[in-house]
Scaffold this active site. Structure first.
Site, short mmCIF file in Angstrom:
data_model
loop_
_atom_site.label_atom_id
_atom_site.label_comp_id
_atom_site.label_asym_id
_atom_site.label_seq_id
_atom_site.Cartn_x
_atom_site.Cartn_y
_atom_site.Cartn_z
N CYS A 56 0.68 -1.27 0.05
CA CYS A 56 0.00 -0.01 -0.13
C CYS A 56 0.96 1.33 0.14
O CYS A 56 1.36 1.60 -1.06
CB CYS A 56 -0.83 -0.02 1.19
SG CYS A 56 -2.54 0.97 0.96
N GLU A 59 -0.81 -8.25 5.38
CA GLU A 59 -0.45 -8.51 6.84
C GLU A 59 -1.82 -8.19 7.78
O GLU A 59 -1.77 -8.35 8.87
CB GLU A 59 0.56 -7.42 7.21
CG GLU A 59 0.20 -5.95 7.26
CD GLU A 59 -0.05 -5.20 5.76
OE1 GLU A 59 0.04 -5.89 4.85
OE2 GLU A 59 -0.11 -3.83 5.71
N HIS A 108 -3.24 -5.33 1.43
CA HIS A 108 -2.51 -5.53 2.83
C HIS A 108 -2.60 -6.85 3.38
O HIS A 108 -3.60 -7.14 4.29
CB HIS A 108 -3.27 -4.47 3.92
CG HIS A 108 -3.01 -3.22 4.00
ND1 HIS A 108 -2.03 -2.56 4.44
CD2 HIS A 108 -3.95 -2.16 3.36
CE1 HIS A 108 -2.08 -1.13 4.21
NE2 HIS A 108 -3.28 -0.91 3.51
#
Ligand code: GLN
Length: 213
Positions: free
Chosen positions: A80, A179, A177
Site C-alpha cells: 500500500c 498483513e 494489505h
C-alpha cells in the site's frame, strides 16, 4: 544455513502486523528506523501507512539513499503506502525511492470505496502453496498500480483488469494489505524471493559455516 532476518521499516504505519506475520513464519525481524539498522538484513518490508509522512520521516532520518542502495541489492516488498514509496512515478512531488518501474496513483479507488475486501486469484502464490484458493485482498485508501513497465511484471489484477500487485525481480509491490489477514502465503512468497536472492548473492559452495567448524 543462517536463518533469515527481515527488516520492517518502522517509521510509521502497520509495521507491527508485518512483524507478527514474519515471526509466525519463523524468521527474525528487525525494526528499521536508521540507516545502520539495514546492515546484515536479508530483505525489507515497507508497510502500509501514509506515504507522505513516511517519505518525510525517511528524509529526516537520512534513509532515502541507504534504502535505495539496499533495494538495488536485496528484496524489498512494499504494501500500500510502501508500494507508493517503491514506485518510479506517482504523479506528484513527494519523497519516494523510485526503485520499481511502476506508475502508481494514490487513493485511486475514490472516497465511496475507501476500504473494501475482495478475493483474488494470484497464480504466483502457487510457488509456495499449490492450493489455488483465492487470496483475501484488503484495500484501505489504496493506490492503483496504473502502469507496469518492463522489467516489472503484473502479479495480480482485479476482475476489471485493475493492477493490484507487481514484481520486478526481487522487488514486490501490492496495493493491498496481506498483513491484515491471517493468510501467510504472500509473506511466504516474499521469503521465497529472499531465499532465492540470497542464494544468487552467495552460491552454496561459498557459504561460510556459522560456527567456524
Ligand atoms: N492512502 C495512503 C497513501 O497515500 C496509503 C494507505 C495505506 O497504506 N493503507 O499513502
Amino acid at each position: 544455513m543462517k536463518s533469515l532476518t527481515i527488516g520492517v521499516l518502522a517509521l510509521q504505519g502497520d509495521f507491527i502486523e508485518h512483524e507478527a506475520m514474519l515471526r509466525l513464519l519463523g524468521v527474525e525481524t528487525r525494526q528499521v528506523r536508521l540507516p545502520e539498522h539495514l546492515e546484515g538484513l536479508d530483505g525489507l518490508i515497507i508497510p502500509g501507512g501514509e506515504s507522505t509522512t513516511m517519505g518525510r520521516l525517511a528524509v529526516d532520518f537520512g534513509l532515502i539513499e541507504p534504502l535505495r542502495a539496499f533495494g538495488k541489492q536485496k528484496p524489498v516488498w512494499g504494501t500500500c503506502a510502501g508500494a507508493i514509496f517503491l514506485a518510479k512515478d506517482i504523479h506528484r512531488d513527494q519523497p519516494i525511492l523510485g526503485l520499481m518501474d511502476i506508475v502508481v496513483e494514490r487513493n485511486a479507488f475514490g472516497r465511496q470505496v475507501d476500504s473494501f475486501e475482495v478475493d483474488v486469484v494470484i497464480p504466483a502464490l502457487q510457488v509456495v502453496d499449490p492450493d489455488p484458493r483465492p487470496f483475501r485482498a484488503v484495500f484501505i485508501r489504496a493506490p492503483i498500480i496504473e502502469q507496469v513497465n518492463p522489467p516489472a511484471e503484473v502479479l495480480a489484477t482485479l476482475e476489471d483488469g485493475t493492477i493490484i500487485a507487481a514484481q520486478q525481480g526481487h522487488l514486490l509491490a501490492t496495493s493491498f494489505h496481506p498483513e491484515l489477514t491471517d493468510d501467510l502465503r504472500f509473506h511466504r512468497y516474499f521469503l521465497h524471493l529472499v531465499e532465492q536472492s540470497r542464494l544468487r548473492r552467495q552460491p552454496a559452495g561459498q557459504q561460510v559455516s556459522g560456527n567456524g567448524r
